[in-house]
Design a protein around this motif. Structure first.
Motif, PDB file in Angstrom:
ATOM      1  N   LEU A  97      -7.046  17.815 -41.301  1.00 39.65           N
ATOM      2  CA  LEU A  97      -8.342  18.426 -41.606  1.00 39.65           C
ATOM      3  C   LEU A  97      -8.306  19.088 -42.979  1.00 39.65           C
ATOM      4  O   LEU A  97      -7.372  19.825 -43.299  1.00 39.65           O
ATOM      5  CB  LEU A  97      -8.677  19.479 -40.541  1.00 39.65           C
ATOM      6  CG  LEU A  97      -9.862  20.405 -40.825  1.00 39.65           C
ATOM      7  CD1 LEU A  97     -11.168  19.635 -40.764  1.00 39.65           C
ATOM      8  CD2 LEU A  97      -9.869  21.586 -39.858  1.00 39.65           C
ATOM      9  N   CYS A  98      -9.345  18.826 -43.770  1.00 38.26           N
ATOM     10  CA  CYS A  98      -9.551  19.556 -45.021  1.00 38.26           C
ATOM     11  C   CYS A  98     -10.741  20.495 -44.839  1.00 38.26           C
ATOM     12  O   CYS A  98     -11.725  20.143 -44.185  1.00 38.26           O
ATOM     13  CB  CYS A  98      -9.827  18.590 -46.164  1.00 38.26           C
ATOM     14  SG  CYS A  98      -8.458  17.475 -46.489  1.00 38.26           S
ATOM     15  N   PRO A  99     -10.685  21.684 -45.412  1.00 36.00           N
ATOM     16  CA  PRO A  99     -11.751  22.660 -45.159  1.00 36.00           C
ATOM     17  C   PRO A  99     -13.070  22.244 -45.814  1.00 36.00           C
ATOM     18  O   PRO A  99     -13.094  21.553 -46.831  1.00 36.00           O
ATOM     19  CB  PRO A  99     -11.205  23.948 -45.783  1.00 36.00           C
ATOM     20  CG  PRO A  99     -10.247  23.470 -46.839  1.00 36.00           C
ATOM     21  CD  PRO A  99      -9.638  22.220 -46.287  1.00 36.00           C
ATOM     22  N   GLY A 100     -14.155  22.655 -45.214  1.00 36.86           N
ATOM     23  CA  GLY A 100     -15.486  22.375 -45.743  1.00 36.86           C
ATOM     24  C   GLY A 100     -16.530  22.869 -44.773  1.00 36.86           C
ATOM     25  O   GLY A 100     -16.245  23.121 -43.597  1.00 36.86           O
ATOM     26  N   SER A 101     -17.772  22.992 -45.254  1.00 34.90           N
ATOM     27  CA  SER A 101     -18.845  23.498 -44.412  1.00 34.90           C
ATOM     28  C   SER A 101     -19.492  22.393 -43.587  1.00 34.90           C
ATOM     29  O   SER A 101     -19.659  22.515 -42.379  1.00 34.90           O
ATOM     30  CB  SER A 101     -19.904  24.186 -45.277  1.00 34.90           C
ATOM     31  OG  SER A 101     -20.983  24.638 -44.486  1.00 34.90           O
ATOM     32  N   ARG A 102     -19.864  21.280 -44.236  1.00 38.37           N
ATOM     33  CA  ARG A 102     -20.562  20.227 -43.504  1.00 38.37           C
ATOM     34  C   ARG A 102     -19.697  19.627 -42.409  1.00 38.37           C
ATOM     35  O   ARG A 102     -20.201  19.106 -41.416  1.00 38.37           O
ATOM     36  CB  ARG A 102     -21.011  19.147 -44.485  1.00 38.37           C
ATOM     37  CG  ARG A 102     -21.954  18.101 -43.920  1.00 38.37           C
ATOM     38  CD  ARG A 102     -23.240  18.673 -43.350  1.00 38.37           C
ATOM     39  NE  ARG A 102     -23.959  19.561 -44.235  1.00 38.37           N
ATOM     40  CZ  ARG A 102     -25.194  20.010 -44.028  1.00 38.37           C
ATOM     41  NH1 ARG A 102     -25.856  19.650 -42.928  1.00 38.37           N
ATOM     42  NH2 ARG A 102     -25.766  20.839 -44.883  1.00 38.37           N
ATOM     43  N   SER A 103     -18.389  19.702 -42.559  1.00 43.09           N
ATOM     44  CA  SER A 103     -17.470  19.156 -41.555  1.00 43.09           C
ATOM     45  C   SER A 103     -17.124  20.165 -40.468  1.00 43.09           C
ATOM     46  O   SER A 103     -16.245  19.909 -39.639  1.00 43.09           O
ATOM     47  CB  SER A 103     -16.180  18.676 -42.229  1.00 43.09           C
ATOM     48  OG  SER A 103     -15.591  19.721 -42.988  1.00 43.09           O
ATOM     49  N   ALA A 104     -17.813  21.311 -40.433  1.00 39.37           N
ATOM     50  CA  ALA A 104     -17.487  22.357 -39.454  1.00 39.37           C
ATOM     51  C   ALA A 104     -17.506  21.855 -38.007  1.00 39.37           C
ATOM     52  O   ALA A 104     -16.615  22.209 -37.228  1.00 39.37           O
ATOM     53  CB  ALA A 104     -18.427  23.546 -39.625  1.00 39.37           C
ATOM     54  N   PRO A 105     -18.487  21.028 -37.591  1.00 40.29           N
ATOM     55  CA  PRO A 105     -18.437  20.569 -36.198  1.00 40.29           C
ATOM     56  C   PRO A 105     -17.154  19.821 -35.874  1.00 40.29           C
ATOM     57  O   PRO A 105     -16.573  19.990 -34.793  1.00 40.29           O
ATOM     58  CB  PRO A 105     -19.667  19.655 -36.097  1.00 40.29           C
ATOM     59  CG  PRO A 105     -20.605  20.157 -37.143  1.00 40.29           C
ATOM     60  CD  PRO A 105     -19.719  20.582 -38.278  1.00 40.29           C
ATOM     61  N   LEU A 106     -16.688  18.996 -36.795  1.00 46.67           N
ATOM     62  CA  LEU A 106     -15.436  18.264 -36.587  1.00 46.67           C
ATOM     63  C   LEU A 106     -14.246  19.219 -36.608  1.00 46.67           C
ATOM     64  O   LEU A 106     -13.287  19.053 -35.843  1.00 46.67           O
ATOM     65  CB  LEU A 106     -15.272  17.194 -37.656  1.00 46.67           C
ATOM     66  CG  LEU A 106     -16.280  16.039 -37.608  1.00 46.67           C
ATOM     67  CD1 LEU A 106     -16.277  15.268 -38.924  1.00 46.67           C
ATOM     68  CD2 LEU A 106     -15.963  15.107 -36.448  1.00 46.67           C
ATOM     69  N   ALA A 107     -14.299  20.214 -37.492  1.00 47.75           N
ATOM     70  CA  ALA A 107     -13.184  21.168 -37.588  1.00 47.75           C
ATOM     71  C   ALA A 107     -13.018  21.941 -36.290  1.00 47.75           C
ATOM     72  O   ALA A 107     -11.898  22.101 -35.780  1.00 47.75           O
ATOM     73  CB  ALA A 107     -13.429  22.121 -38.760  1.00 47.75           C
ATOM     74  N   TYR A 108     -14.116  22.449 -35.743  1.00 49.43           N
ATOM     75  CA  TYR A 108     -14.029  23.168 -34.476  1.00 49.43           C
ATOM     76  C   TYR A 108     -13.516  22.260 -33.356  1.00 49.43           C
ATOM     77  O   TYR A 108     -12.688  22.662 -32.533  1.00 49.43           O
ATOM     78  CB  TYR A 108     -15.387  23.748 -34.103  1.00 49.43           C
ATOM     79  CG  TYR A 108     -15.756  25.010 -34.844  1.00 49.43           C
ATOM     80  CD1 TYR A 108     -15.071  26.198 -34.609  1.00 49.43           C
ATOM     81  CD2 TYR A 108     -16.790  25.013 -35.778  1.00 49.43           C
ATOM     82  CE1 TYR A 108     -15.403  27.357 -35.285  1.00 49.43           C
ATOM     83  CE2 TYR A 108     -17.128  26.168 -36.466  1.00 49.43           C
ATOM     84  CZ  TYR A 108     -16.429  27.344 -36.220  1.00 49.43           C
ATOM     85  OH  TYR A 108     -16.762  28.491 -36.900  1.00 49.43           O
ATOM     86  N   ALA A 109     -14.009  21.027 -33.318  1.00 51.14           N
ATOM     87  CA  ALA A 109     -13.578  20.104 -32.264  1.00 51.14           C
ATOM     88  C   ALA A 109     -12.088  19.790 -32.391  1.00 51.14           C
ATOM     89  O   ALA A 109     -11.361  19.734 -31.389  1.00 51.14           O
ATOM     90  CB  ALA A 109     -14.395  18.816 -32.332  1.00 51.14           C
ATOM     91  N   ALA A 110     -11.616  19.598 -33.620  1.00 50.18           N
ATOM     92  CA  ALA A 110     -10.193  19.317 -33.822  1.00 50.18           C
ATOM     93  C   ALA A 110      -9.337  20.515 -33.454  1.00 50.18           C
ATOM     94  O   ALA A 110      -8.255  20.378 -32.863  1.00 50.18           O
ATOM     95  CB  ALA A 110      -9.950  18.918 -35.279  1.00 50.18           C
TER      96      ALA A 110
END
Length: 585
Positions: free
Chosen positions: A25-38
């Protein structure tokens, strides 16, 4: 649960059910749903999460995590330039047949082309270099859309592993994932300890319409990846004058099949560095081809090229010689356009399945015995070349001889892969060299090595030139909460790209421009660079010092710097060629 959160959770849930175990995972705002799920999957133990700040290094980390086991790893980014930074690893995965899943968050369609921040045309960005590219529908009605998300996950897994359409070839897959606000989970469904509250709306249990299936069942059963022509290709006829060239191949299984075929036909083999060997592999084989007068007097009648040769110009020169029939065996790599024939001399092309056979081993042919004897004389002569201290081939040999059994050694592109071929006459069966030569670029080698080390229990090493190491120095940028492997990185430090000294650019008449525009010295203090990342670094100046250091596997990541004379390669190459010619008179 908001639609974006649900969409990300369903997609990743299905990928994990299908077999994804590593997520970068790389940090970012638009990818937040994926980040939380991961993060939830990591906390629950269903997958392992690795967080990196540099998307290029992150993609190569995912490639390394997938490379050895051929199990797809996923890399998650936000939108914009973050996606473009994946492209070098995508190219390597495409040409080297490594399964890689690119999960790129995106702006929804209404925010594209209207000046929205970090919005560009992401669908189709990787062109023909991915096995499959899908843009999923923006989440807005999860109960209706969940089945499509799970189907997309299954299609991505199948295409990445090579199961789709029975191609048999793994590679990268791109899923572009547009999300609308809100991007963070609702307060009522916030995960604590990695698990949702059982009574939370949208909880992924068997009764939830968003799952579409029981929690312990995959959405679809997929076929195993198998070559399309397996069992249908005719075998290759025996020719006692055959010389086999084994180049870059997608997997260790491909290499083992190629070596077995050569053994059954009693044919001598010139093999690029890689795992597995046998008695018909010529020591320093490519170097033997440089003795052009001896080769002209002992030409093979047939050259069987298996895979894609990458390490030098002597093999193409042999393929162009009159009277040598060239036959190519192709595993069908997408990056080779079907088969490897850069000299346009192939008289026949065989599918890889043609190497399968039940014929008995014939023993070494008379032609093979002649070449083996010449290679033995050459190897004996090269072993007695005087060498004080460490140069490139000596460093490769000391590392190869000194590592513990069952060690994996990732070879960086450029000089060091050639150094191992020249420095080691007879590779150890319990040492497993691995290359990253899909495109033979120096990109991402540190991150690839870290990824490979994270997936195996045995000792892992990387042998890199200083420019290759510095090009991916961000691979050392690992946060305190991230998994860290046990990995020793040996850096051959000649302050620049000394491989150019061995090419035409290294001639005396080009010396004035060569240093600045080809060898490009940086003057970087590698010890200080490593210290900035909290990575211990040690300098080895003698073979004994290097032997002592590599004999003890690392705890965590460590760097061993080996300084060598930047101007020694060209002279050493000329000395080697003269020694070979003299040995074969």
């Amino acid at each position: 649960m908001n639609p974006s959160t649900t969409g990300a959770r369903v997609l990743l849930d299905e990928l994990v059910r299908l077999g994804v175990r590593e997520i970068v995972l790389c940090p970012g705002s638009r990818s937040a749903p994926l980040a939380y799920a991961a993060h939830e999957l990591d906390a629950s133990g269903r997958a392992r999460l690795h967080v990196r700040v540099d998307e290029r290094s992150a993609a190569f980390l995912a490639l390394g995590l997938a490379k050895e086991r051929q199990r797809p790893a996923a890399v998650i980014t936000t939108s914009g330039t973050a996606v473009a930074n994946l492209h070098p690893a995508v190219l390597e995965a495409h040409h080297a047949a490594v399964p890689l899943l690119l999960l790129t968050a995106d702006r929804p369609p209404e925010l594209r082309g209207v000046g929205a921040n970090q919005a560009t045309d992401q669908p189709g960005l990787f062109g023909r270099h991915v096995r499959l590219a899908l843009e999923l529908e923006t989440p807005h009605d999860p109960p209706r859309q969940a089945a499509a998300w799970r189907t997309a996950a299954a299609r991505a897994w199948a295409a990445s592993t090579g199961a789709l359409a029975g191609s048999g070839f793994a590679g990268p897959v791109h899923l572009d994932l547009p999300y609308r606000d809100p991007l963070a989970p609702d307060t009522a469904t916030t995960v604590r300890g990695g698990r949702e509250r059982p009574d939370a709306p949208g909880h992924l249990d068997p009764a939830d319409p968003a799952t579409g299936r029981p929690h312990d069942a995959p959405w679809v059963t997929l076929p195993a990846p198998t070559p399309a022509a397996a069992g249908m290709a005719p075998t290759i006829a025996h020719d006692p004058g055959t010389l086999v060239i084994i180049g870059e191949l997608p997997t260790t299984q491909h290499r083992a099949t190629a070596l077995d075929w050569a053994a059954r036909h009693g044919a001598p083999v010139i093999a690029e560095p890689g795992p597995g060997t046998h008695g018909l592999v010529l020591p320093h084989g490519a170097q033997l081809l440089a003795a052009s007068d001896w080769v002209a007097a002992h030409l093979p009648t047939r050259l069987v090229i298996i895979g894609r040769p990458t390490l030098g110009r002597t093999i193409p020169a042999l393929a162009r010689r009159p009277g040598v029939r060239v036959e190519v065996v192709t595993p069908g790599e997408p990056g080779a356009g079907g088969w490897a024939d850069a000299t346009h001399t192939a008289a026949a092309v065989h599918h890889f399945a043609a190497l399968d056979g039940d014929e008995e081993e014939r023993g070494a042919t008379p032609f093979a015995r002649t070449w083996l004897e010449a290679a033995r004389r050459m190897a004996d002569a090269l072993a007695h070349i005087g060498q004080e201290g460490l140069d490139g081939p000596t460093t490769a040999r000391v590392l190869h001889d000194g590592v513990p059994g069952e060690s994996l050694v990732l070879l960086g592109s450029s000089s060091v892969a050639r150094d191992l071929h020249l420095g080691v006459a007879r590779p150890r069966a319990d040492v497993h060299p691995v290359t990253s030569r899909g495109l033979a670029g120096i990109d991402g080698c540190v991150s690839t090595a870290i990824g490979m080390a994270l997936t195996r229990p045995g000792p892992t090493y990387a042998l890199l030139g200083d420019l290759t190491f510095l090009h991916d120095a961000n691979g050392l940028l690992i946060g305190p909460d991230e998994p860290v492997p046990d990995l020793t990185i040996v850096v051959v430090d000649d302050d620049g790209g000394s491989i150019f000294d061995t090419l035409e650019y290294g001639a005396a008449e080009h010396a004035q421009a060569k240093r600045r525009i080809f060898t490009t010295p940086t003057g970087t203090d590698i010890d200080t660079l490593c210290a900035a990342h909290g990575v211990p670094a040690t300098t080895a100046r003698t073979p004994d010092e290097l032997t002592d250091l590599v004999a003890r596997p690392a705890t965590g990541i460590r760097v061993v710097r080996v300084p060598i004379d930047a101007g020694s390669r060209r002279a050493a190459g000329e000395r080697t060629r003269a020694t070979v010619v003299a040995a074969l008179r």
